[in-house]
Design an enzyme around this catalytic site. Structure first.
Site, mmCIF file in Angstrom:
data_model
loop_
_atom_site.group_PDB
_atom_site.id
_atom_site.type_symbol
_atom_site.label_atom_id
_atom_site.label_comp_id
_atom_site.label_asym_id
_atom_site.label_seq_id
_atom_site.Cartn_x
_atom_site.Cartn_y
_atom_site.Cartn_z
ATOM 1 N N TYR A 150 0.865 -1.193 0.000
ATOM 2 C CA TYR A 150 0.000 0.000 0.000
ATOM 3 C C TYR A 150 0.896 1.236 0.000
ATOM 4 C CZ TYR A 150 -3.385 3.449 1.802
ATOM 5 O OH TYR A 150 -4.180 4.556 1.975
ATOM 6 N N ASP A 245 9.344 2.491 -0.284
ATOM 7 C CA ASP A 245 8.316 3.231 0.470
ATOM 8 C C ASP A 245 8.527 2.871 1.946
ATOM 9 O OD1 ASP A 245 4.651 3.320 0.520
ATOM 10 O OD2 ASP A 245 6.193 4.200 1.817
ATOM 11 N N LYS A 273 4.837 9.171 9.000
ATOM 12 C CA LYS A 273 4.624 8.624 10.352
ATOM 13 C C LYS A 273 5.668 9.098 11.368
ATOM 14 C CE LYS A 273 2.379 4.569 8.300
ATOM 15 N NZ LYS A 273 0.983 4.524 8.792
#
Ligand code: KE4
Length: 433
Positions: A150, A245, A273
């Protein structure tokens, strides 16, 4: 700690019922609605360290950590203190501020692939921008991603991962036109042969390969030995870019992320994050010659009102400072190994077939014999049993990610006692599952 009786969730129910009349599904991000595990979503009141308190006063040990940012523990006093001071000087400038230099310097010094970095406001933004950059730099349009990985909700990543080797992307969300995903190729994670086939079918047409170097969005799936190294070679040979990623793995698997852990250096990296310490931040960075394609240094456009805002920079700087303290990653590794080792043992002692593991403060467990190499394997695990396990742990005061297709996260705030309590809860739940 919550009693073994079923949870009192009256207030959560009231608030969530109202939320559903105000926001789609009552949430601002789908996974929070507990759709894949069922049952009443928990409405948070406050968080601190390793703990959550919900609006009914129940306390939980937290293994989601707001999906990764809370690696130092929620509301760390030093982060809160730094933010309080920063607040006095305003919340957003929309202009250069020295704090951006400070965090950029920390990221560049930490992450092997990053010589230059651009801050944005979410992981989705970082991945959207890095995709545009891959294409702008190479002049090629096709991109390879992996099933189950994702990269945020930008159109070109919402691709129904085809089965088998190579699939021209078919959008798997309404509203995503075929044109947006027609250049997105997919392959199974950990399948180098599938990637080689893609490159053989599309010689010098693929801008790059983007992946989670350890998957957290299909459950926890580490790379097989040689997989990352293989991707490095294949892309180098074809003149395509390799993009990690690391929105989830960055500063979690090691201070320099998965690329430090596995000693494979991509051309570009996305982050999010942890570098925001709980405030909205994303980033993309990499080789200087590539990053100088980005406006206004170069022609590739990308912008953002709140990018680099002083509050988010402050929280990120303080969080990375805390992570630089000696022994951080040993502590995370030891704590998480004890946790996942104990969970697997508790499951097996109660007759369940499970597999799983951890890397530093990131872990996962499947109700499957395993090993789980890719999304197809993950989907074969016992999802129904996971839902019952999730609910049972919640009743025991342990907050796990509400989906099998997520990873678990520990923090520097989790104590031995927390791990023991979690394992005791697991033994109770798994005995009755
Ligand atoms: P955000 O746009 O949610 O900040 O980041 C998107 C993203 C990009 N890349 C990776 C590897 C990610 O894990 C994410 C976001 N992760 C999910 C958790 N699986 C965020 C939680 C949610 O969607 O609510």
């Amino acid at each position: 700690m919550v009693s073994t009786q079923s949870l009192k969730t009256t207030r959560s129910e009231e608030i969530f019922a109202a939320a559903q009349t105000l926001m789609p599904g009552g949430v601002n991000s789908p996974v929070r609605a507990f759709k894949s595990v069922g049952g009443q979503p928990i409405v948070f009141d406050r968080v601190k360290g390793a703990y959550i308190w919900d609006v009914d006063g129940n306390q939980y040990i937290d293994y989601v950590g707001t999906w990764g940012p809370a690696i130092c523990g929620h509301a760390h006093p030093e982060v809160i203190q730094a933010l309080a001071a920063a607040l006095e000087k305003g919340t957003s400038f929309g202009a250069p501020c020295e704090l951006e230099n400070v965090l950029a310097d920390m990221v560049i010094n930490a992450v092997p692939s990053i010589e230059m970095v651009r801050f944005v406001n979410s992981g989705t933004e970082a991945c959207m921008a890095v995709l545009r950059l891959m294409r702008a730099f190479t002049g090629r349009d096709k991109v390879v991603k992996f099933e189950g990985c994702y990269h945020g909700h930008a159109d070109m990543f919402l691709v129904k991962a085809g089965s088998g080797v190579a699939t021209l992307g078919l959008p798997d969300s309404p509203g995503v036109p075929k044109s947006a995903t027609s250049q997105t190729l997919t392959a199974p994670f950990n399948d180098l042969e599938a990637v080689k086939a893609l490159f053989a079918e599309n010689p010098q047409e693929i801008a790059g390969v983007i992946l989670e170097p350890t998957v957290g969005n299909a459950g926890f799936i580490p790379p097989d030995p040689g997989f990352l190294e293989g991707l490095r070679e294949i892309t180098q040979e074809d003149g395509a870019l390799l993009v990690f990623d690391e929105v989830m793995t960055g500063f979690r698997l090691a201070y320099g992320g998965a690329q430090e852990k596995f000693k494979v250096t991509p051309d570009l990296t996305t982050l999010g994050k942890i570098i925001g310490g709980g405030l909205p931040v994303g980033a993309y960075g990499g080789r200087r010659d590539i990053m100088e394609t980005v406006a206004p240094a170069g022609p590739m456009y990308q912008a953002g009102t709140l990018s680099g805002n002083p509050l988010a920079m402050t929280a990120g700087i303080k969080t990375l400072e805390l992570l630089q303290r000696p022994g951080t990653y040993d502590q995370l590794e030891k704590m998480t190994q004890k946790l996942i080792g104990g969970l697997l043992e508790a499951a097996r002692e109660n007759g369940h077939t499970v597999c799983g593991g951890n890397i530093s403060g990131m872990f996962g467990m499947f109700f499957a014999a395993g090993p789980v190499h890719n999304y197809e394997d993950a989907k074969k695990s016992d999802l129904n049993k996971f839902s019952r396990y999730h609910r049972g742990m919640l009743e025991q005061g342990v907050y796990l990610a509400p989906s099998q297709f997520e990873a678990g996260f520990t923090s520097l705030a989790h104590t031995e006692a927390d791990i023991e309590k979690t394992l005791a809860a697991a033994r109770t739940v798994l005995a009755d599952l």
